[in-house]
Write an enzyme that holds these catalytic residues in place. Sequence first.
Site, mmCIF file in Angstrom:
data_model
loop_
_atom_site.group_PDB
_atom_site.id
_atom_site.type_symbol
_atom_site.label_atom_id
_atom_site.label_comp_id
_atom_site.label_asym_id
_atom_site.label_seq_id
_atom_site.Cartn_x
_atom_site.Cartn_y
_atom_site.Cartn_z
ATOM 1 N N SER A 73 -41.525 -14.357 -29.466
ATOM 2 C CA SER A 73 -40.778 -13.259 -30.082
ATOM 3 C C SER A 73 -39.427 -13.672 -30.647
ATOM 4 C CB SER A 73 -40.590 -12.126 -29.078
ATOM 5 O OG SER A 73 -39.715 -12.516 -28.035
ATOM 6 N N LYS A 147 -33.822 -11.227 -26.049
ATOM 7 C CA LYS A 147 -33.758 -10.700 -27.418
ATOM 8 C C LYS A 147 -32.336 -10.885 -27.942
ATOM 9 C CE LYS A 147 -37.950 -8.879 -26.981
ATOM 10 N NZ LYS A 147 -39.119 -9.516 -27.625
#
Length: 259
Positions: A73, A147
């Site tokens: 990701s 993230k």
Amino acid sequence: MAVGTRSGHNEPEKQPGGLAEPPAAEKEDGRVKQQKNQRSFWKELPILIGIALLLALLIKTFLVQAFSIPSDSMQDTLQRGDRVLVDKLTPWFGSKPERGEVVVFHDPGGWLGEMPQTDSGPIVEGIQNALSFIGLMPSAEEKDLIKRVIAVGGDTVECKGGNQPVRVNGKALNEPYLKPGSTPCGDKPFGPIKVPDGRIWVMGDNRQNSLDSRYHQDLEGNGTVAEKDVVGRAVVVAWPLNRWATLPVPSTFAQKGLG
């Protein structure tokens, strides 16, 4: 007395090189001291190991912890299997996540779903638990994600889809860190969303392959993450060595008027 004759004193005979042979008592005493030193070392070894483990635990808890990247990701900034070092010290002094930082945070609830249970056996599981306790291995029970912070409390964030940029407080972000081929918000346009105080909006750099804030707007916090769930900021890729790199805040987050 003739030159070369011995006196009546019990002087030790000199060995070649001028060294004298030590008396038997002294040699015996040397062996005793050596044995005592060896026994002393083995007695002190558990204490030294205990101190080392305590230091490792303190470093993991308060200073720096290593995390393994489990997914794609954050490509191409981070690759699956990379080890990053996370700064856990500055949050203790009141530092809060800032726009552009790459952060590790606990699952806010429902992001990761049910993790599959694996049975590796009691011995392997015991070793893993011990190493994860001191920070040398990720815990099998921890549910952490990594993230990039896009917006913080008080910000308004949005993305209209297609090739439209992500906007924070009306300012378009230039995002060179995105994985080549990615679009700013993939197939998941969103907003405008006002980020509540004490929370952050996060997105992966691989926008087409990141289940980030965009995909959890139906959960508590509307896709945002509480600052208290943030473990720390990832500051460097430490392993493998050929991937070593720092993780600075991109310049687009320093543009005037963004804050």
